[in-house]
Design a protein around this motif. Sequence first.
Motif, PDB file in Angstrom:
ATOM      1  N   TRP A   6      81.313  25.770 -59.535  1.00 25.01           N
ATOM      2  CA  TRP A   6      81.391  25.963 -58.086  1.00 25.01           C
ATOM      3  C   TRP A   6      81.491  24.638 -57.350  1.00 25.01           C
ATOM      4  O   TRP A   6      80.689  23.744 -57.588  1.00 25.01           O
ATOM      5  CB  TRP A   6      80.169  26.731 -57.574  1.00 25.01           C
ATOM      6  N   TYR A  10      80.112  26.236 -51.847  1.00 23.97           N
ATOM      7  CA  TYR A  10      80.546  27.577 -52.228  1.00 23.97           C
ATOM      8  C   TYR A  10      79.657  28.216 -53.285  1.00 23.97           C
ATOM      9  O   TYR A  10      80.015  29.237 -53.862  1.00 23.97           O
ATOM     10  CB  TYR A  10      82.002  27.546 -52.714  1.00 23.97           C
ATOM     11  N   PRO A  12      77.266  30.615 -54.995  1.00 24.33           N
ATOM     12  CA  PRO A  12      76.834  31.977 -54.658  1.00 24.33           C
ATOM     13  C   PRO A  12      75.385  31.999 -54.179  1.00 24.33           C
ATOM     14  O   PRO A  12      74.534  31.270 -54.679  1.00 24.33           O
ATOM     15  CB  PRO A  12      76.981  32.726 -55.986  1.00 24.33           C
ATOM     16  N   THR A  15      76.570  31.610 -49.346  1.00 22.70           N
ATOM     17  CA  THR A  15      77.754  31.941 -48.542  1.00 22.70           C
ATOM     18  C   THR A  15      77.580  33.348 -47.991  1.00 22.70           C
ATOM     19  O   THR A  15      76.682  34.084 -48.402  1.00 22.70           O
ATOM     20  CB  THR A  15      79.040  31.867 -49.395  1.00 22.70           C
ATOM     21  N   PHE A  18      79.662  37.259 -51.673  1.00 21.21           N
ATOM     22  CA  PHE A  18      79.919  36.892 -53.062  1.00 21.21           C
ATOM     23  C   PHE A  18      80.196  38.161 -53.841  1.00 21.21           C
ATOM     24  O   PHE A  18      79.497  39.161 -53.687  1.00 21.21           O
ATOM     25  CB  PHE A  18      78.697  36.181 -53.666  1.00 21.21           C
ATOM     26  N   THR A 132      83.384  33.475 -53.733  1.00 26.08           N
ATOM     27  CA  THR A 132      82.469  33.288 -52.617  1.00 26.08           C
ATOM     28  C   THR A 132      83.308  33.154 -51.361  1.00 26.08           C
ATOM     29  O   THR A 132      84.431  32.646 -51.396  1.00 26.08           O
ATOM     30  CB  THR A 132      81.581  32.036 -52.782  1.00 26.08           C
TER      31      THR A 132
END
Length: 181
Positions: A6, A10, A12, A15, A18, A132
């Motif tokens: 990632w 971004y 998970p 954000t 997801f 995401t």
Amino acid sequence: MHEIVWPEGYLPGFTENFVSNEIIVAGLTAAEIWPLLSHAARWPTYYANSANVRLHDGPRPELQDGTRFYFETFGFPVEAQCNECVAPVAGQPGRIAWHGWAGEGDTRLDVHHAWLIEDLSQGRVRILTQETQKGKPAAELAMTRPNPMINGHQDWLDGLVRAAREANTLVLMPLTPPTLA
């Protein structure tokens, strides 16, 4: 098993939305899946929720790290840039990821969509796709039931596997000479 890499911002859980979809199937390899996914222009042939794919960076048919492209999905016109593209090799998974964006201001949507394709024991392949999303449209999508992203990405996985199996069938079909009447 391997996991998605990632980029900053971004991860998970941090954000607005997801989604994660995964499929493991026997009888296919990462090498058979790869060309269907790495050639973005092929997506609409097996995934109905993608359309009008155009690569901005010249005539190369295959995505590469840094490739800019455009496609339409989930009602969004998406500009995107591939930021990870590594073909699968023995013992290492294939990886494709892109940053995509659409809209401005309150309609701005930013995504990181990543794929991991890896061979597993006993002739199986694992295909993982995770995305995401950031922005107001992402927050709205996260509240929608059923979640259209989960269902849409599952359709993408199912279509990808179906297309790979069909390609294998065409390759394996014996050529028979035409019969004369």
